[in-house]
Design a protein around this motif. Structure first.
Motif, mmCIF file in Angstrom:
data_model
loop_
_atom_site.group_PDB
_atom_site.id
_atom_site.type_symbol
_atom_site.label_atom_id
_atom_site.label_comp_id
_atom_site.label_asym_id
_atom_site.label_seq_id
_atom_site.Cartn_x
_atom_site.Cartn_y
_atom_site.Cartn_z
ATOM 1 N N GLU A 463 85.966 84.279 29.012
ATOM 2 C CA GLU A 463 87.539 83.672 29.085
ATOM 3 C C GLU A 463 87.565 82.419 29.853
ATOM 4 O O GLU A 463 88.458 81.631 29.369
ATOM 5 N N LYS A 464 86.889 82.183 31.014
ATOM 6 C CA LYS A 464 87.029 80.901 31.663
ATOM 7 C C LYS A 464 85.910 79.774 31.179
ATOM 8 O O LYS A 464 85.921 78.629 31.665
ATOM 9 N N GLU A 465 85.089 80.244 30.393
ATOM 10 C CA GLU A 465 83.970 79.484 29.637
ATOM 11 C C GLU A 465 83.115 78.718 30.744
ATOM 12 O O GLU A 465 82.995 77.698 30.800
ATOM 13 N N ARG A 466 82.414 79.752 31.569
ATOM 14 C CA ARG A 466 81.775 79.325 32.769
ATOM 15 C C ARG A 466 80.371 80.139 32.510
ATOM 16 O O ARG A 466 80.253 81.386 32.245
ATOM 17 N N ILE A 467 79.479 79.321 32.600
ATOM 18 C CA ILE A 467 78.191 80.017 32.851
ATOM 19 C C ILE A 467 77.347 79.696 34.336
ATOM 20 O O ILE A 467 77.334 78.506 34.653
ATOM 21 N N SER A 468 77.014 80.694 34.961
ATOM 22 C CA SER A 468 76.504 80.415 36.261
ATOM 23 C C SER A 468 75.143 80.635 36.380
ATOM 24 O O SER A 468 74.477 81.628 35.618
ATOM 25 N N LEU A 469 74.045 79.657 36.660
ATOM 26 C CA LEU A 469 72.965 79.751 36.628
ATOM 27 C C LEU A 469 72.474 79.712 38.190
ATOM 28 O O LEU A 469 72.944 79.215 39.201
ATOM 29 N N GLY A 470 70.935 80.157 38.340
ATOM 30 C CA GLY A 470 70.348 79.937 39.774
ATOM 31 C C GLY A 470 68.744 79.599 39.372
ATOM 32 O O GLY A 470 68.046 80.314 38.512
ATOM 33 N N ILE A 471 68.257 78.644 40.130
ATOM 34 C CA ILE A 471 66.904 78.563 40.240
ATOM 35 C C ILE A 471 66.105 79.270 41.200
ATOM 36 O O ILE A 471 64.995 79.632 40.866
ATOM 37 N N LYS A 472 66.697 79.439 42.603
ATOM 38 C CA LYS A 472 66.055 80.201 43.253
ATOM 39 C C LYS A 472 65.771 81.657 42.998
ATOM 40 O O LYS A 472 64.975 82.334 43.325
ATOM 41 N N GLN A 473 66.682 82.038 41.775
ATOM 42 C CA GLN A 473 66.589 83.376 41.505
ATOM 43 C C GLN A 473 65.189 83.514 40.663
ATOM 44 O O GLN A 473 64.892 84.865 40.077
ATOM 45 N N LEU A 474 64.635 82.584 40.343
ATOM 46 C CA LEU A 474 63.346 82.920 39.578
ATOM 47 C C LEU A 474 62.425 83.223 40.473
ATOM 48 O O LEU A 474 61.279 83.679 39.816
#
Length: 599
Positions: A463-474
C-alpha cells in the motif's frame, strides 16, 4: 443612269467604294473655282442625288421580316427601298444556334440608310439594347428590380446582361458577405437593383446585395415573429470563432456554441464545421428583447450519457482514445460523446511526478478501468495503472521476504541507501541495517553511488509502495548468542569504550554495546564522575534493561553496589549488632576474595 445592284449591308458595313469614289470626285470639283452660281447648284443637286437626303430612319428602331438565311447573315425586309442584312451571331449567344428563321418578325436598329444603292445598315443587338434601355429606365425610376445574368468578370467586379444592355456589378455588391467563388452564380438569371444609370455614357451599375438585404429583412421579420424555443431550423454556417459558430437562419443569425455542436469533445468549432455548410439546428434559447438566439446541434441527437452507469460499471475494463491532455490528467473517449478522466495519480504505479503527456499521447488507444461514475455530473473516473499488474505485488511474488536481491545504488541519503531493483522500483537499506558492528554513519562511508550490492528483503509494504532491505542480514548476528545468554539483573564485566559527559559507553563480550548513566556510576554522589574511568578499563555492572532489537544494554554500577551492601548486611550483621558497615563490607570482601582464590 441605271442603278447598280445594291450589296446587302451588315451592322458594321462601311460606305461603299462607289459612294466613296463619287464623294471624292464631288469634293475635288468643289475645290475648282466656281464658274457661276448655277454650277454650284448643279454640284449640290448631284451630291444629293448621289448620297440621298435624310430619310429620318437613321437611329430608329423598325420591325422587319426575315426573308431568308445565308451562312452568315439573315436577309430582312424592313419595308424600305431595299432589303438589309444582319449577322446571324446577333440572334443568339456565342457558340449557340441562332434563334431565328424565315418569316420571323424582328425589331432592328437602323444604323445608316444609304440612298445611292439602297444599302441599309441594320443591327439586332442595338435594337435589343435600345429596347432594354427604355425598359430599364422605367424600372430605375420606379425602383423596381430587374432580371439579369452574370456572364463575365472585369476589374473590380462583373458584367451583367440585362436583356441586351450591359451593366457593371461591383464586387462588393455581389452578396451580403464576401463570396470566394462566384462561379455558381454565373449564367443563372437572378434579380438585381439598379443603383445608377447614364444612357448618354452607356453606364449602368447594379447590385445583387441590395436585393438580398431587402429579402433578408423581410425574412428576418417573419422569422422573428414566429421564433420559439425548441424549433428546428435549417441554416448556413456564416462565421466560425474560437467559442462557436454563427449560423444564418435566413435573415437572422444565431450563435451555435462550441459545447452545443456535438456530445463529444470539440476543441475548436472548425473540427466539425466549415463556412457555408448547411446545418440543421434547434433553438435552445431566444431573447425577444435583445433578439439573441442560442442554437444547438447535439440536442437533435440522442444523449449518449443516458444509461451510462449501467454501460460502464466500476471495475470494468474498456478501450478508449485519448482526446485531451492536461496538467492534472488525460481525457479518454469511451464512445462518441462519453469521456472519462484518468487522473495523473491513476496513470502509473511508478511514475509519480511526471506530466501526463510523458505517459500517454493524444489520439493514443489505451486500456482503462472504470473507477467511479457520476451520471448527474457527467463524470467518469478512469484508471490506467489498474489494468496493469501492481509492480510491488509482482515483486513480492518474485522476491518473498528473506530472499536475496542485487541492485545498483541509485542514491545515498543521510538515513540510508536506495537500491534499484527494476527500472521503476527502488528498495531502501536503512543505515542501521548496513553493519552489525559499525555505526550507521561509519558503515555508510564504505558505499558509493553506482556500486552494485547484494541485500536481503526485510519487508514489503504494497500500500505504501515501500521495500525494506538489509545488508547486515546477509550474515548471522555475532551478538545473537550473547543476547541469548544475558538477562535483566545479571552482573557482567564491561570494558569502557568511550567516556562522555553524561556517562560511559561500554562493551560486553566485545559485541554488545551498553551505557551507564552518570547517576548510575557509583553509590556515592561524589564518585559519580565519568572522568574517574578510562577507555579500556574493566568494570562490573548490573543489567537493568536489554534491547534485543537494537542490541544494546542499559547497566548500573550504583545498583550493583547497593545490592551487594544489602547482601552483606543480611549475611554478616544487622543494624543493632554493633558491627560497623566497614567491618561488614570488609568481611564480605575478604570472603569473596577467598572464594576467588579457592576457585
Amino acid at each position: 443612269m441605271p442603278r447598280q445592284p445594291a450589296e446587302p449591308a451588315c451592322s458594321a458595313h462601311p460606305v461603299t467604294e462607289t459612294t466613296s469614289h463619287m464623294a471624292l470626285q464631288a469634293a475635288a470639283r468643289a475645290q475648282e473655282p466656281a464658274q457661276d452660281h448655277f454650277r454650284g447648284e448643279d454640284f449640290a443637286a448631284l451630291l444629293d442625288e448621289t448620297l440621298g437626303t435624310d430619310t429620318g430612319f437613321d437611329g430608329s428602331v423598325v420591325t422587319g421580316r426575315v426573308v431568308r438565311l445565308t451562312d452568315e447573315f439573315a436577309i430582312v425586309d424592313v419595308g424600305l427601298k431595299s432589303e438589309g442584312r444582319v449577322a446571324l451571331k446577333e440572334f443568339g449567344p456565342p457558340g449557340a444556334k441562332p434563334e431565328v428563321k424565315p418569316g420571323d418578325f424582328v425589331e432592328l436598329y437602323v444604323e445608316r440608310y444609304e440612298d445611292r444603292d439602297g444599302s441599309i445598315i441594320l443591327s439586332r443587338e442595338k435594337a435589343r439594347r435600345e429596347e432594354a434601355w427604355t425598359n430599364l429606365e422605367k424600372a430605375f425610376e420606379a425602383q423596381k428590380r430587374v432580371d439579369g445574368t452574370i456572364y463575365g468578370r472585369v476589374k473590380g467586379g462583373f458584367t451583367v446582361d440585362l436583356g441586351g444592355a450591359v451593366a457593371f456589378l461591383p464586387g462588393s455588391q455581389v452578396d451580403i458577405r464576401p463570396v470566394r467563388d462566384v462561379a455558381p452564380l454565373m449564367g443563372t438569371p437572378q434579380p438585381f437593383q439598379i443603383l445608377k444609370m447614364d444612357r448618354a455614357r452607356g453606364n449602368i451599375v447594379v447590385s445583387r446585395r441590395a436585393v438580398l438585404e431587402e429579402t433578408r429583412a423581410e425574412q428576418r421579420s417573419e422569422l422573428i415573429q414566429g421564433l420559439k424555443e425548441g424549433m428546428i431550423l435549417d441554416g448556413v454556417v456564416k462565421n466560425i470563432t474560437d467559442y462557436g459558430a454563427f449560423v444564418d437562419l435566413g435573415g437572422v443569425d444565431g450563435l451555435l456554441h462550441v459545447t452545443d455542436i456535438a456530445w463529444r469533445r470539440i476543441n475548436h468549432p472548425s473540427e466539425a464545421l466549415t463556412i457555408g455548410q448547411q446545418v440543421k439546428v434547434q433553438v435552445i434559447r431566444f431573447n425577444s428583447d435583445t433578439q439573441r438566439i442560442s442554437l444547438g446541434m447535439k440536442q437533435l441527437e440522442t444523449d449518449p450519457w443516458e444509461g451510462v452507469a449501467a454501460k460502464y460499471p466500476p471495475g470494468a475494463k474498456f478501450s478508449g482514445r485519448v482526446t485531451n491532455i492536461t496538467d492534472y490528467g488525460a481525457f479518454v473517449e469511451l464512445e462518441p460523446g462519453v469521456e472519462g478522466l484518468v487522473h495523473v495519480s491513476e496513470m502509473s504505479w511508478t511514475k509519480k511526478n511526471v506530466h501526463p503527456g510523458k505517459i500517454v499521447s493524444t489520439s493514443q488507444e489505451v486500456d482503462v478501468m472504470v473507477l467511479d461514475v457520476d451520471s448527474s455530473k457527467r463524470r467518469i473516473s478512469l484508471g490506467l495503472k489498474q489494468v496493469q499488474r501492481n509492480p510491488w505485488e509482482q515483486f513480492v511474488d518474485d522476491h518473498p521476504i528473506g530472499s536475496e536481491v542485487e541492485g545498483e545504488i541509485r542514491n545515498i541519503t543521510e538515513f540510508g541507501l536506495f537500491i534499484g531493483l527494476s527500472p521503476d522500483i527502488d528498495g531502501m537499506i536503512h543505515m542501521s541495517d548496513l553493519s552489525w558492528d559499525e555505526s550507521g554513519e561509519a558503515a555508510m562511508a564504505g558505499y558509493e553511488k553506482g556500486q552494485v550490492v547484494k541485500a536481503k528483503v526485510l519487508d514489503v509494504d504494497v500500500e505504501k509502495e515501500r521495500i525494506s532491505l538489509g545488508i547486515k542480514q546477509l550474515r548471522d548476528d555475532p551478538a545473537a548468542t550473547v543476547l541469548g545468554n544475558v538477562h535483566k539483573g545479571d552482573v557482567v564485566t564491561c570494558v569502557v569504550s568511550a567516556v562522555q559527559a553524561n556517562g560511559i559507553e561500554v562493551k560486553v563480550n566485545d559485541v554488545l554495546t551498553g551505557f551507564i548513566r552518570r547517576a548510575e556510576l557509583a553509590r556515592d554522589k561524589a564518585d559519580q564522575r565519568p572522568e574517574r574511568f578510562a577507555v579500556g578499563e574493566k568494570v562490573d555492572a548490573r543489567i537493568t534493561a536489554v534491547d534485543r532489537a537494537a542490541r544494546k544494554l542499559t547497566l548500573t554500577i550504583k545498583g550493583k553496589e547497593i545490592e551487594e551492601e544489602k547482601q552483606a548486611m543480611a549475611e554478616y550483621g544487622s543494624s543493632d549488632s554493633g558491627a560497623s558497615l566497614g567491618d561488614i563490607l570488609g568481611a564480605a570482601i575478604r570472603r569473596r576474595n577467598q572464594m576467588t582464590q579457592d576457585g
